[in-house]
Write a protein that holds these residues in place. Structure first.
Motif, PDB file in Angstrom:
ATOM      1  N   GLU A  21      -0.732  -0.251  -8.848  1.00 39.33           N
ATOM      2  CA  GLU A  21       0.260  -1.216  -7.918  1.00 39.33           C
ATOM      3  C   GLU A  21      -0.378  -1.794  -6.858  1.00 39.33           C
ATOM      4  O   GLU A  21       0.393  -2.544  -6.153  1.00 39.33           O
ATOM      5  N   GLY A  22      -1.648  -1.471  -6.413  1.00 42.91           N
ATOM      6  CA  GLY A  22      -2.093  -1.874  -5.124  1.00 42.91           C
ATOM      7  C   GLY A  22      -2.906  -0.701  -4.288  1.00 42.91           C
ATOM      8  O   GLY A  22      -2.967   0.376  -4.665  1.00 42.91           O
ATOM      9  N   PRO A  23      -3.348  -1.172  -3.222  1.00 45.08           N
ATOM     10  CA  PRO A  23      -4.359  -0.481  -2.408  1.00 45.08           C
ATOM     11  C   PRO A  23      -3.470   0.844  -1.908  1.00 45.08           C
ATOM     12  O   PRO A  23      -2.261   0.737  -1.799  1.00 45.08           O
ATOM     13  N   LEU A  24      -4.405   1.785  -1.793  1.00 43.61           N
ATOM     14  CA  LEU A  24      -3.625   3.168  -1.156  1.00 43.61           C
ATOM     15  C   LEU A  24      -4.968   3.729  -0.368  1.00 43.61           C
ATOM     16  O   LEU A  24      -6.159   3.662  -0.402  1.00 43.61           O
ATOM     17  N   GLY A  25      -4.576   4.356   0.937  1.00 42.54           N
ATOM     18  CA  GLY A  25      -5.265   5.192   1.566  1.00 42.54           C
ATOM     19  C   GLY A  25      -5.497   6.442   0.987  1.00 42.54           C
ATOM     20  O   GLY A  25      -5.022   6.809   0.213  1.00 42.54           O
ATOM     21  N   ASP A  55     -13.054  -0.510  -4.947  1.00 45.72           N
ATOM     22  CA  ASP A  55     -13.631  -0.889  -3.676  1.00 45.72           C
ATOM     23  C   ASP A  55     -12.618  -0.717  -2.474  1.00 45.72           C
ATOM     24  O   ASP A  55     -11.484  -0.291  -2.652  1.00 45.72           O
ATOM     25  N   ARG A  56     -12.957  -0.906  -1.193  1.00 49.16           N
ATOM     26  CA  ARG A  56     -12.362  -0.646   0.015  1.00 49.16           C
ATOM     27  C   ARG A  56     -11.723  -1.989   0.164  1.00 49.16           C
ATOM     28  O   ARG A  56     -12.328  -3.087   0.018  1.00 49.16           O
ATOM     29  N   ASP A  57     -10.334  -1.960   0.559  1.00 48.97           N
ATOM     30  CA  ASP A  57      -9.884  -3.335   1.100  1.00 48.97           C
ATOM     31  C   ASP A  57     -10.231  -3.415   2.656  1.00 48.97           C
ATOM     32  O   ASP A  57     -10.599  -2.320   3.335  1.00 48.97           O
ATOM     33  N   PRO A  58      -9.559  -4.392   3.117  1.00 50.82           N
ATOM     34  CA  PRO A  58     -10.186  -4.766   4.632  1.00 50.82           C
ATOM     35  C   PRO A  58      -9.367  -3.705   5.539  1.00 50.82           C
ATOM     36  O   PRO A  58      -9.820  -3.248   6.573  1.00 50.82           O
TER      37      PRO A  58
END
Length: 99
Positions: A21-25, A55-58
């Protein structure tokens, strides 16, 4: 067969699924994965990054790459199959209410 080795490791598929669903910390991802140990989560995330699936997001969160999204698309097919399989297993079970 390398993909089967990677996907067969405990928590790998769950991590991919949670990132769909999207990036998570790191901490939110750990909570979504029923508080798996931080060392295991870190190890799996490293493996998934090396495999180019994550990968890592900004902002520093973890996200699926295009390859990772493709893997999740394929998992949806497996999910549909597993629902069909579960229905067949349920249908094949003897009726416990019968005398």
């Amino acid at each position: 067969m390398a993909a089967l080795d990677l996907f067969g490791r405990r928590w790998t598929l769950r991590i991919l699924w949670e990132l769909r669903e999207g990036p998570l910390g790191f901490r939110p991802l750990q909570q979504q994965c029923e508080r798996m140990s931080s060392s295991v989560l870190q190890q799996r995330l490293t493996e998934l990054q090396e495999a180019l699936l994550v990968d890592r997001d900004p902002q520093g969160g973890y996200r699926l790459t295009a390859l990772g999204r493709g893997a999740c698309d394929e998992l949806h097919g497996l999910g549909r199959w597993s629902e069909h399989w579960a229905a067949e297993l349920d249908r094949d079970q003897p009726d416990s209410s019968a005398p």
